[in-house]
Design a protein around this motif. Structure first.
Motif, PDB file in Angstrom:
ATOM      1  N   ARG A  92      39.315  54.299  53.966  1.00  0.00           N
ATOM      2  CA  ARG A  92      39.723  52.694  53.765  1.00  0.00           C
ATOM      3  C   ARG A  92      38.655  51.904  54.423  1.00  0.00           C
ATOM      4  NH1 ARG A  92      44.740  50.940  54.187  1.00  0.00           N
ATOM      5  NH2 ARG A  92      45.031  52.872  52.680  1.00  0.00           N
ATOM      6  N   THR A  95      34.868  51.483  52.339  1.00  0.00           N
ATOM      7  CA  THR A  95      35.040  51.131  50.875  1.00  0.00           C
ATOM      8  C   THR A  95      35.466  49.802  51.046  1.00  0.00           C
ATOM      9  OG1 THR A  95      37.406  51.910  50.886  1.00  0.00           O
ATOM     10  CG2 THR A  95      35.738  53.385  50.053  1.00  0.00           C
ATOM     11  N   ALA A  96      36.370  49.415  52.025  1.00  0.00           N
ATOM     12  CA  ALA A  96      36.814  47.967  52.023  1.00  0.00           C
ATOM     13  C   ALA A  96      35.771  47.021  52.598  1.00  0.00           C
ATOM     14  CB  ALA A  96      37.712  47.924  53.208  1.00  0.00           C
ATOM     15  N   LEU A 119      41.935  41.037  47.078  1.00  0.00           N
ATOM     16  CA  LEU A 119      41.826  42.117  47.617  1.00  0.00           C
ATOM     17  C   LEU A 119      42.579  42.307  48.841  1.00  0.00           C
ATOM     18  CD1 LEU A 119      39.934  44.755  48.258  1.00  0.00           C
ATOM     19  CD2 LEU A 119      38.314  43.036  49.573  1.00  0.00           C
ATOM     20  N   LEU A 123      45.402  45.555  49.270  1.00  0.00           N
ATOM     21  CA  LEU A 123      45.259  46.348  50.376  1.00  0.00           C
ATOM     22  C   LEU A 123      46.505  46.321  51.378  1.00  0.00           C
ATOM     23  CD1 LEU A 123      41.477  45.918  51.777  1.00  0.00           C
ATOM     24  CD2 LEU A 123      42.503  47.731  50.309  1.00  0.00           C
ATOM     25  N   ASN A 167      43.573  54.892  47.797  1.00  0.00           N
ATOM     26  CA  ASN A 167      42.657  53.746  48.240  1.00  0.00           C
ATOM     27  C   ASN A 167      41.658  53.802  47.290  1.00  0.00           C
ATOM     28  OD1 ASN A 167      41.817  52.013  50.627  1.00  0.00           O
ATOM     29  ND2 ASN A 167      39.769  53.396  50.170  1.00  0.00           N
ATOM     30  N   THR A 171      40.858  50.270  45.577  1.00  0.00           N
ATOM     31  CA  THR A 171      39.657  49.673  46.064  1.00  0.00           C
ATOM     32  C   THR A 171      38.364  49.428  44.966  1.00  0.00           C
ATOM     33  OG1 THR A 171      39.925  50.428  48.295  1.00  0.00           O
ATOM     34  CG2 THR A 171      37.547  49.518  47.851  1.00  0.00           C
TER      35      THR A 171
END
Length: 340
Positions: A92, A95-96, A119, A123, A167, A171
C-alpha cells in the motif's frame, strides 16, 4: 527563407509537462453503463462463489493445500530475489506514493482535483471492504495453518482476501480508469492487469497467501474499480466544495489590505490648537508701506546738511578750513575758547 524547426519526441514530452492555461472543457468521466453493470454483477457473483467454496471446504481448499505442499519458493529458488522486489508493487505505501505523485501532477496540470479525489475514494473503499472481509472471515495463512485440509477460517487470521493483490488491482487500475484517451485506457488496463496478476502469483510463490486468497483479492479490487462511476457525483461535489473553500480563504486573506474607497469623502478641516494660533497674515499691497518713525537718543541733534564731514585718518585729502568738527553747532564754533 525561414523554416520552422521540427519538434523531436523529447520536445513533445517537455511540452506535455507544461501546465494547461485553463481546465479542459470536456473531461471524460466514465458512466455506469449497462456493460459495466453486467461486469459488476458477474464479478460480485464470482466473489461470493469463492467465499462459499472456501467456507464449505470444497475442491478449492484442497487445491490450496496442494500448492502449499509444492513449495514454489523451493522449486524455483533462483528467482526468489526478483519476487521479493516485485511483490513490493502490491504494498500500500510505496504504490500509493508513486501513483499519488503522478495523479498530483495531473491535477495541477488540468486545474482539477478529480484525479486525487478519485484515488482517495478508491483507497477508502479498499480499506473498508477488504479490511472488513479480512477481519470477518479470520482465515490463517499457509505458514500458520493448524490442520491439514481445513479451510482455516475463523481463527483470527487476516489474509482472506489478499490485500497485496487487491491493492495492486486498484492502485494500478486507477491509472487506466483516469486515462484521457481510449488508447491510453486500453494500454494501461492491460499493464495493470499483468502487474496485479504478477503480484498475486508472487504471494503464492512466497507462501504468504493461499491461491484462493489471490482469486478473491482480484475480485475485490475489480469490484471497486467497476463501482467508481457511482462515486463520481460525490467526487464532483467534494471538488466544488474544496474550490469554494479555497476561494473564501483567498478572499479572507485579501481583506487584510485596505480596499480603495469607491466614493469620495468630504473631509472637514481640522481646527488648529489654541496655543498655536497665529494671526492671519495681512494681504500684501503693491503700494509701499509708510516707514515707521525713528526715535533718536536725547541730546542735541543736527541735520545732515549741518554736519561737518570728518576726514578719516590717513586720508590723502587736505583738511578743509571751513569744515567744522563733527558733532558741534555753528554757535559753538564761533564761541571763543578761553583758558581756564
Amino acid at each position: 527563407m525561414r523554416t520552422e524547426r521540427n519538434l523531436t519526441r523529447l520536445d513533445r514530452v517537455f511540452a506535455r509537462l507544461d501546465r494547461e492555461p485553463e481546465r479542459p472543457a470536456h473531461i471524460d468521466v466514465p458512466k455506469m453503463s449497462r456493460h459495466r453493470v453486467v461486469l459488476f454483477t458477474a464479478t460480485l457473483a464470482f466473489y461470493l462463489a469463492i467465499v462459499w467454496a472456501v467456507v464449505i471446504t470444497s475442491w478449492l481448499v484442497r487445491l490450496d493445500w496442494q500448492v502449499m505442499f509444492f513449495r514454489p519458493y523451493q522449486q524455483w529458488s533462483g528467482i526468489h530475489w526478483f519476487v521479493d522486489y516485485y511483490v513490493v508493487l502490491g504494498q500500500r505505501g510505496p504504490t500509493a506514493v508513486m501513483v499519488a505523485a503522478w495523479l498530483g501532477w495531473r491535477s495541477w496540470r488540468q486545474h482539477t482535483l478529480r484525479p486525487m479525489l478519485t484515488l482517495g475514494a478508491s483507497l477508502l473503499l479498499l480499506n473498508i471492504t477488504v479490511g472488513a472481509a479480512k477481519l470477518g472471515m479470520g482465515r490463517l495463512g499457509p505458514h500458520y495453518a493448524t490442520v491439514i485440509g481445513s479451510n482455516e477460517m475463523g481463527l483470527g487470521g487476516d489474509i482472506f482476501p489478499s490485500g497485496h493483490t487487491a491493492n495492486a488491482v486498484v492502485t494500478w487500475g486507477i491509472l487506466a480508469y483516469l486515462a484521457s484517451t481510449p488508447r491510453a485506457r486500453r494500454w494501461l488496463s492491460a499493464a495493470s492487469a499483468v502487474t496485479s496478476l504478477g503480484v498475486g502469483m508472487s504471494t503464492v510463490y512466497l507462501g504468504t497467501h493461499w491461491l484462493s486468497d489471490v482469486l478473491l483479492g482480484w475480485a475485490a479490487g475489480l469490484l471497486i474499480l467497476l463501482a467508481l462511476p457511482w462515486c463520481e457525483p460525490f467526487i464532483a461535489q467534494a471538488e466544488t466544495w474544496l474550490f469554494d473553500l479555497r476561494d473564501r480563504w483567498r478572499a479572507r486573506r485579501g481583506n487584510t489590505v485596505p480596499a480603495p474607497v469607491p466614493v469620495p469623502v468630504v473631509l472637514k478641516p481640522r481646527p488648529a490648537p489654541v496655543e498655536q494660533t497665529t494671526p492671519e497674515p495681512e494681504p500684501v499691497s503693491l503700494a509701499r508701506a509708510p516707514r515707521a518713525p525713528i526715535h533718536l537718543a536725547p541730546g542735541p541733534h543736527t541735520a545732515r546738511s549741518e554736519r561737518t564731514p570728518v576726514t578719516p585718518a590717513g586720508s590723502r585729502r587736505p583738511p578743509h578750513p571751513e569744515r567744522q568738527p563733527r558733532g558741534t553747532t555753528a554757535a559753538q564754533a564761533a564761541r571763543p575758547v578761553t583758558g581756564g
